[in-house]
Design an enzyme around this catalytic site. Sequence first.
Site, PDB file in Angstrom:
ATOM      1  N   HIS A 108       0.847  -1.202   0.000  1.00 38.50           N
ATOM      2  CA  HIS A 108       0.000   0.000   0.000  1.00 38.50           C
ATOM      3  C   HIS A 108       0.880   1.249   0.000  1.00 38.50           C
ATOM      4  O   HIS A 108       0.441   2.326  -0.388  1.00 38.50           O
ATOM      5  CB  HIS A 108      -0.955  -0.002   1.202  1.00 38.50           C
ATOM      6  CG  HIS A 108      -0.300   0.291   2.516  1.00 38.50           C
ATOM      7  ND1 HIS A 108       0.547  -0.596   3.144  1.00 38.50           N
ATOM      8  CD2 HIS A 108      -0.361   1.379   3.322  1.00 38.50           C
ATOM      9  CE1 HIS A 108       0.968  -0.067   4.276  1.00 38.50           C
ATOM     10  NE2 HIS A 108       0.436   1.133   4.416  1.00 38.50           N
ATOM     11  N   LYS A 149       9.505  -9.255   4.297  1.00 39.26           N
ATOM     12  CA  LYS A 149      10.538  -9.970   5.044  1.00 39.26           C
ATOM     13  C   LYS A 149      11.126 -11.047   4.168  1.00 39.26           C
ATOM     14  O   LYS A 149      10.435 -11.603   3.302  1.00 39.26           O
ATOM     15  CB  LYS A 149       9.940 -10.621   6.303  1.00 39.26           C
ATOM     16  CG  LYS A 149      10.956 -10.859   7.385  1.00 39.26           C
ATOM     17  CD  LYS A 149      11.222  -9.587   8.168  1.00 39.26           C
ATOM     18  CE  LYS A 149      12.222  -9.790   9.279  1.00 39.26           C
ATOM     19  NZ  LYS A 149      12.246  -8.629  10.188  1.00 39.26           N
ATOM     20  N   SER A 405      16.365   2.711   9.488  1.00 39.53           N
ATOM     21  CA  SER A 405      16.510   2.257   8.097  1.00 39.53           C
ATOM     22  C   SER A 405      15.885   3.285   7.145  1.00 39.53           C
ATOM     23  O   SER A 405      16.408   3.551   6.062  1.00 39.53           O
ATOM     24  CB  SER A 405      15.822   0.907   7.896  1.00 39.53           C
ATOM     25  OG  SER A 405      16.662  -0.136   8.297  1.00 39.53           O
TER      26      SER A 405
HETATM   27  P1  NAD Z   1      21.018 -11.605  15.927  1.00 38.66           P
HETATM   28  O1  NAD Z   1      21.230 -12.729  15.016  1.00 38.66           O
HETATM   29  O2  NAD Z   1      21.971 -10.469  15.910  1.00 38.66           O
HETATM   30  O3  NAD Z   1      20.939 -12.119  17.434  1.00 38.66           O
HETATM   31  C1  NAD Z   1      20.098 -13.138  17.866  1.00 38.66           C
HETATM   32  C2  NAD Z   1      20.751 -13.711  19.128  1.00 38.66           C
HETATM   33  O4  NAD Z   1      19.837 -14.600  19.749  1.00 38.66           O
HETATM   34  C3  NAD Z   1      22.018 -14.492  18.806  1.00 38.66           C
HETATM   35  O5  NAD Z   1      23.032 -14.112  19.698  1.00 38.66           O
HETATM   36  C4  NAD Z   1      21.589 -15.945  19.004  1.00 38.66           C
HETATM   37  O6  NAD Z   1      22.665 -16.781  19.427  1.00 38.66           O
HETATM   38  C5  NAD Z   1      20.542 -15.783  20.090  1.00 38.66           C
HETATM   39  N1  NAD Z   1      19.588 -16.882  20.158  1.00 38.66           N
HETATM   40  C6  NAD Z   1      19.132 -17.695  19.182  1.00 38.66           C
HETATM   41  N2  NAD Z   1      18.261 -18.587  19.675  1.00 38.66           N
HETATM   42  C7  NAD Z   1      18.155 -18.305  20.985  1.00 38.66           C
HETATM   43  C8  NAD Z   1      17.404 -18.857  22.052  1.00 38.66           C
HETATM   44  N3  NAD Z   1      16.575 -19.878  21.861  1.00 38.66           N
HETATM   45  N4  NAD Z   1      17.541 -18.316  23.276  1.00 38.66           N
HETATM   46  C9  NAD Z   1      18.376 -17.279  23.495  1.00 38.66           C
HETATM   47  N5  NAD Z   1      19.102 -16.710  22.529  1.00 38.66           N
HETATM   48  C10 NAD Z   1      19.000 -17.214  21.306  1.00 38.66           C
HETATM   49  O7  NAD Z   1      19.520 -11.100  15.668  1.00 38.66           O
HETATM   50  P2  NAD Z   1      18.905  -9.696  16.051  1.00 38.66           P
HETATM   51  O8  NAD Z   1      19.019  -8.828  14.857  1.00 38.66           O
HETATM   52  O9  NAD Z   1      19.429  -9.258  17.358  1.00 38.66           O
HETATM   53  O10 NAD Z   1      17.348 -10.078  16.176  1.00 38.66           O
HETATM   54  C11 NAD Z   1      16.779 -10.542  17.395  1.00 38.66           C
HETATM   55  C12 NAD Z   1      15.276 -10.377  17.344  1.00 38.66           C
HETATM   56  O11 NAD Z   1      14.968  -8.991  17.136  1.00 38.66           O
HETATM   57  C13 NAD Z   1      14.568 -11.115  16.209  1.00 38.66           C
HETATM   58  O12 NAD Z   1      13.283 -11.511  16.638  1.00 38.66           O
HETATM   59  C14 NAD Z   1      14.443 -10.058  15.127  1.00 38.66           C
HETATM   60  O13 NAD Z   1      13.401 -10.335  14.214  1.00 38.66           O
HETATM   61  C15 NAD Z   1      14.126  -8.857  15.995  1.00 38.66           C
HETATM   62  N6  NAD Z   1      14.397  -7.566  15.349  1.00 38.66           N
HETATM   63  C16 NAD Z   1      15.633  -7.259  14.867  1.00 38.66           C
HETATM   64  C17 NAD Z   1      15.849  -6.017  14.286  1.00 38.66           C
HETATM   65  C18 NAD Z   1      17.215  -5.581  13.799  1.00 38.66           C
HETATM   66  O14 NAD Z   1      17.360  -4.400  13.439  1.00 38.66           O
HETATM   67  N7  NAD Z   1      18.217  -6.429  13.780  1.00 38.66           N
HETATM   68  C19 NAD Z   1      14.796  -5.096  14.187  1.00 38.66           C
HETATM   69  C20 NAD Z   1      13.544  -5.431  14.694  1.00 38.66           C
HETATM   70  C21 NAD Z   1      13.363  -6.671  15.283  1.00 38.66           C
END
Ligand code: NAD
Length: 513
Positions: A108, A149, A405
């Site tokens: 949209h 995504k 972003s």
């Molecule tokens: P990332 O890959 O940098 O970090 C994820 C971390 O979680 C890693 O250190 C991993 O080892 C750990 N992990 C994986 N499984 C796990 C578990 N079962 N228990 C505990 N830790 C665990 O990813 P990120 O970018 O930090 O993203 C984390 C969350 O935030 C996701 O849900 C993502 O969708 C959300 N998110 C990220 C962003 C961004 O800008 N990166 C923005 C909005 C939302």
Amino acid sequence: MVAAALLRRTPGSLASAIRLHRTAAAATPIARFMSTHVTNAACEDNEPGFLGSVETFYDRAAKISGVSEKSLTGIKAVDAVLSVKFPVEIDADTHVIIEGYRAQHSRHRLPCKGGIRFSDEVDLQEVEALASLMTYKCAVVDVPFGGAKGGVKLNPKKFTPAQLERITRRYTMELCQKNFIGPGVDVPAPDVGTGPREMSWIMDTYRQFNPQDVNAAGCVTGKPISQGGVRGRNEATGLGVYYGIREFLQFPEVQEMTGLDGNIAGKTVIVQGFGNVGYWAAKFFQNNGAKIIGIGEHDVSAYDPNGIDIEAIFKHRAENGTFRGFGNAEIIDGSIKVMERECDILIPAALERQIGLKNVKNIKAKIIGEAANGPITPDAHDYLVSQGKVVIPDLLLNAGGVTVSYFEWLKNLSHVRFGRMSRKWEEAGKSRLLTLVEENAGRQLTPQERRAVIHGAEEHELVYSGLEDTMIGACEETRATAALKNTDFRTAALVNAIQKISTVTTQSGQMFL
Ligand code: NAD
């Protein structure tokens, strides 16, 4: 390699499928409500999967949104999905078949925006759920994008950087060929398992296919600064989480519900997931006086009621690959149990479905701030709310990433660093004004006082300021709707999103809804 089938020198034909139609109505109810995470320890078998959870929350908000049924059906449906399989050379003798997805939930507004996840848990439903959340998130923080995504089904830890580069470039090639990437079409960003390095490879690949596109840098965000990234993007999601929780703590109704005062200083915090989002959120809380008492990772958690130094534990994990052996911290298996410890604020920052019916009754935190996408199932959410706990929802709280972003994309389209044209001019103007004030007041400012006043903003200061303003505004809007509709904060944020999207689609005409 859990996700990929191994092939011996048989570069098989490229199997890819694009579905360019609405999928919400087409999928069977059972498939949509099944869990995609068989290993999930927190949820009962009958709890909805991630996509089912997002849709359940949407349906609740839709009912009280006042938006027409026709618009609601259109907003909920996923616009388009791309599903690809491609061979990648791993070494001289071996190819693997990699699965990748991109879902555009809503166009949209264009471009669509949303991260790319590298994880062996990736599947189409997860990508669709995350794309839907992106649409609602952008609306909540007034970022003028649709939601999308992407995901590649692999465990990045099992590949070398050179192999990951080939996979990322090949996946991007698929996106280019099918028109699922471009500064005006669809703009990826980092998510679980990806970061600035992967974003660089994506931009470089896009550029090879579109050498005439002067705006090519805007095809992806979260890039390193040298590649057109913006200062502040790396920490943006964690910083937004900090701003959002800080704002909620100020609300009298939140203080009444939780018994907490409005200060960050002295609050005890537990974080699940110590990646990009978890690390930065923990760091900003610690820098502002909170005590981080627990951090959960996929293997073990560290817990210390006296507080954990974020930089020290980060260094320890980088050197040893685990929290084990860190100072006096108690080491707890897994990351679910640490979330059950006593604390003021719990920040799930790892993955979806981490708090479900199996563990929700053990959660003692007064505020649960969803830094991850979808960490709480609908039934668990209802239980927490019924206990007077404050749940700050993902679509609001982790919107800092997409907000910055957006700033990066604007920088790429304008081809100039924020503040470059105006900083010195503003400093000179303020300096002239101060001289007049000094002359009239009969007192000279010290050089430090003078510098503090005339200092013109650096790029990261403008980004932080824009992010803070955005998060405060979105928190206030959510709070106002929660009060108006007498509902929880998640439903309120979704109501706001639905109403804004409906306004855009209705006023632009319904033809392309
Ligand atoms: P990332 O890959 O940098 O970090 C994820 C971390 O979680 C890693 O250190 C991993 O080892 C750990 N992990 C994986 N499984 C796990 C578990 N079962 N228990 C505990 N830790 C665990 O990813 P990120 O970018 O930090 O993203 C984390 C969350 O935030 C996701 O849900 C993502 O969708 C959300 N998110 C990220 C962003 C961004 O800008 N990166 C923005 C909005 C939302």
